[in-house]
Scaffold this motif. Sequence first.
Motif, PDB file in Angstrom:
ATOM      1  N   ALA A   1     -47.566 -13.297  -6.665  1.00 52.30           N
ATOM      2  CA  ALA A   1     -48.218 -12.409  -7.624  1.00 52.30           C
ATOM      3  C   ALA A   1     -49.236 -13.139  -8.500  1.00 52.30           C
ATOM      4  O   ALA A   1     -49.817 -12.531  -9.395  1.00 52.30           O
ATOM      5  N   SER A   2     -49.465 -14.392  -8.244  1.00 48.12           N
ATOM      6  CA  SER A   2     -50.296 -15.215  -9.130  1.00 48.12           C
ATOM      7  C   SER A   2     -51.706 -14.688  -9.344  1.00 48.12           C
ATOM      8  O   SER A   2     -52.278 -14.878 -10.406  1.00 48.12           O
ATOM      9  N   THR A   3     -52.264 -14.035  -8.362  1.00 51.68           N
ATOM     10  CA  THR A   3     -53.653 -13.569  -8.488  1.00 51.68           C
ATOM     11  C   THR A   3     -53.760 -12.106  -8.897  1.00 51.68           C
ATOM     12  O   THR A   3     -54.862 -11.551  -8.919  1.00 51.68           O
ATOM     13  N   LEU A   4     -52.638 -11.492  -9.247  1.00 53.55           N
ATOM     14  CA  LEU A   4     -52.651 -10.076  -9.610  1.00 53.55           C
ATOM     15  C   LEU A   4     -52.850  -9.891 -11.109  1.00 53.55           C
ATOM     16  O   LEU A   4     -52.304 -10.650 -11.911  1.00 53.55           O
ATOM     17  N   ALA A   5     -53.590  -8.866 -11.485  1.00 52.49           N
ATOM     18  CA  ALA A   5     -53.725  -8.490 -12.899  1.00 52.49           C
ATOM     19  C   ALA A   5     -52.531  -7.604 -13.247  1.00 52.49           C
ATOM     20  O   ALA A   5     -52.382  -6.511 -12.689  1.00 52.49           O
ATOM     21  N   LEU A   6     -51.684  -8.106 -14.145  1.00 51.62           N
ATOM     22  CA  LEU A   6     -50.454  -7.401 -14.492  1.00 51.62           C
ATOM     23  C   LEU A   6     -50.375  -7.185 -15.993  1.00 51.62           C
ATOM     24  O   LEU A   6     -50.813  -8.033 -16.766  1.00 51.62           O
ATOM     25  N   PRO A   7     -49.780  -6.068 -16.411  1.00 50.71           N
ATOM     26  CA  PRO A   7     -49.565  -5.861 -17.854  1.00 50.71           C
ATOM     27  C   PRO A   7     -48.497  -6.826 -18.356  1.00 50.71           C
ATOM     28  O   PRO A   7     -47.768  -7.432 -17.568  1.00 50.71           O
ATOM     29  N   GLY A   8     -48.378  -6.939 -19.653  1.00 50.58           N
ATOM     30  CA  GLY A   8     -47.438  -7.869 -20.252  1.00 50.58           C
ATOM     31  C   GLY A   8     -46.008  -7.384 -20.307  1.00 50.58           C
ATOM     32  O   GLY A   8     -45.118  -8.155 -20.656  1.00 50.58           O
ATOM     33  N   ASN A   9     -45.759  -6.127 -19.966  1.00 45.65           N
ATOM     34  CA  ASN A   9     -44.412  -5.563 -20.070  1.00 45.65           C
ATOM     35  C   ASN A   9     -44.073  -4.705 -18.865  1.00 45.65           C
ATOM     36  O   ASN A   9     -44.964  -4.158 -18.202  1.00 45.65           O
ATOM     37  N   ASP A  10     -42.766  -4.570 -18.624  1.00 46.43           N
ATOM     38  CA  ASP A  10     -42.292  -3.615 -17.629  1.00 46.43           C
ATOM     39  C   ASP A  10     -42.793  -2.227 -18.009  1.00 46.43           C
ATOM     40  O   ASP A  10     -43.001  -1.943 -19.190  1.00 46.43           O
TER      41      ASP A  10
END
Length: 175
Positions: free
Chosen positions: A112-121
Amino acid sequence: MPQRPPAPSFEELLDSAQAHALHLELRDVYAVGEEREVYDAFLRDGSVPADDSDYWSGWLPLVQRTVARGVKVRRARIVSEPVTDYIRFEHAITDANLRAGEQVRWLPRRRASTLALPGNDFWLIDDRIVRWNLFSGDGQALEPDHTDDPSAVKLCVEAFRSVWDLATDHADYRI
């Protein structure tokens, strides 16, 4: 300044869903109080709660009736490997989620290192509302938050889709 209304409950969210309810989990450890007894039993002897136990009494019927209306309920989990005891517990109890109609996938964090993810579930309902599940540093559940802000919704839509596309179906994920 007007006070913001509380985040919708899971029941309100899933009852309002018409197309899909998507859940992204990002943590390796949760310390949710109502799970303590069941989690401790799992650590002791590997036992998992039966589908008709009190542990599942609110969740499984809610998912079943949501899925029965044609709503897709999907859960994706990003996990560090080797996995924590808590993730082993989640993996062990996931069959109940599947029997209720959820679809579940797992993504090793290194992928998942290159994915843009939000900071929370979060839970994302029909690409219109996000419920943020907030936790303290030690995994205790905090009051959830929510938004219908288009930029936050877009981030969550794209994050979930990218995780789902890379993730491994529960039936094929080995811990």
